[in-house]
Design an enzyme around this catalytic site. Structure first.
Site, mmCIF file in Angstrom:
data_model
loop_
_atom_site.group_PDB
_atom_site.id
_atom_site.type_symbol
_atom_site.label_atom_id
_atom_site.label_comp_id
_atom_site.label_asym_id
_atom_site.label_seq_id
_atom_site.Cartn_x
_atom_site.Cartn_y
_atom_site.Cartn_z
ATOM 1 N N SER A 123 1.665 25.247 3.263
ATOM 2 C CA SER A 123 0.702 25.357 4.354
ATOM 3 C C SER A 123 1.386 24.951 5.646
ATOM 4 O O SER A 123 2.384 24.208 5.617
ATOM 5 C CB SER A 123 -0.499 24.429 4.101
ATOM 6 O OG SER A 123 -1.323 24.331 5.257
ATOM 7 N N TYR A 127 -4.413 16.490 1.905
ATOM 8 C CA TYR A 127 -4.001 17.891 1.823
ATOM 9 C C TYR A 127 -2.617 18.087 2.430
ATOM 10 O O TYR A 127 -1.752 18.726 1.829
ATOM 11 C CB TYR A 127 -5.030 18.765 2.545
ATOM 12 C CG TYR A 127 -4.751 20.243 2.453
ATOM 13 C CD1 TYR A 127 -5.086 20.970 1.320
ATOM 14 C CD2 TYR A 127 -4.160 20.929 3.517
ATOM 15 C CE1 TYR A 127 -4.829 22.335 1.234
ATOM 16 C CE2 TYR A 127 -3.904 22.285 3.444
ATOM 17 C CZ TYR A 127 -4.243 22.984 2.302
ATOM 18 O OH TYR A 127 -3.979 24.333 2.223
#
Length: 249
Positions: A119, A132
């Protein structure tokens, strides 16, 4: 990959979702596609899956570790269980896939490619995404390490850093410290934001296919992902300043 003529083995712990994925793969051109219901965070289940796939289809040529769950909220509000849930899928799922399927590739001796979907959060700090972002930063570094180790075995490794892509991850995202009513509100708001951005998953899929074809190491996909990657190199101080801003939710 289905459109390019690959046979596809789709894996998810959501039985209905993975069945739809396999059916879609067949419709768009895959000569064959199977659905397997497996939790990628379960090491033994992944080992059994790898044995089954190798027996039925042969050793995979391309592995895409894409499973992930979203968790937003401050570090101090994030519980140990929430950390474990995120790391079990986002990091350990990737580790299991790379070790088990990558090991099969190495033993076969005919090369292959591993794709790990990280990501832009991997290199863009955020006060709203500590768990995350940590999981994705680990995936990015794991990919870089594996790329170096497996190069002499003709196995490529790519880390994909998509950015804000309109996928179903927002529909199952969790928000640390929020009750169920607030969870629903925040989930709906996040889904709306991603829908407004509306960067299609198909573009990310094409970027992944190209990463395999050209053996690319790190692939930021969206403009914001590419911008953050550039800033992380030339002005990390600016990224740290952006990280201190409170999220709009």
């Amino acid at each position: 990959f289905a459109q390019a003529g690959a046979r596809v083995v789709a894996v998810d712990r959501d039985a209905e979702g993975v069945a739809r994925t396999a059916e879609t793969a067949r419709l768009v051109g895959a000569p064959a596609a199977w659905a397997e219901v497996v939790d990628v965070g379960d090491e033994q289940a992944m080992e059994k899956l790898a044995e089954k796939v190798a027996a039925d289809c042969g050793v995979v040529d391309v592995l895409v570790n894409n499973a992930g769950i979203g968790l937003s909220g401050s570090f101090l509000e994030t519980t140990s269980k929430e950390w474990r849930d995120v790391l079990d899928v986002n990091l350990w799922g990737v580790i299991h896939g790379c070790r088990i399927f990558g090991g099969q590739m190495a033993d076969r001796g005919q090369g292959g490619h591993i794709v790990n979907v990280a990501s832009a959060a991997a290199y863009q700090p955020s006060r709203a995404l500590p768990a995350y972002s940590t999981s994705k930063a680990a995936v990015l570094m794991l990919s870089e390490c594996l790329r170096a180790e497996l190069a002499d075995r003709s196995i490529g490794v790519s880390a994909i850093c998509p950015g804000f892509v309109n996928t179903g991850i927002t529909g199952t995202a969790r928000f640390a410290g929020a009750d169920e009513v607030e969870q629903q509100r925040l989930r709906k708001r996040t889904t709306q934001l991603y829908s407004v951005r509306n960067y299609p998953a198909e573009k990310a899929a094409r970027a992944i296919l190209e990463a395999v074809v050209h053996n690319r190491a790190v692939v930021p996909v969206t403009p914001e992902a590419r911008g953050a990657r550039l800033l992380s190199r030339i002005s990390p101080r600016m990224l740290r300043g952006i990280a201190r801003l409170k999220p709009p939710l």
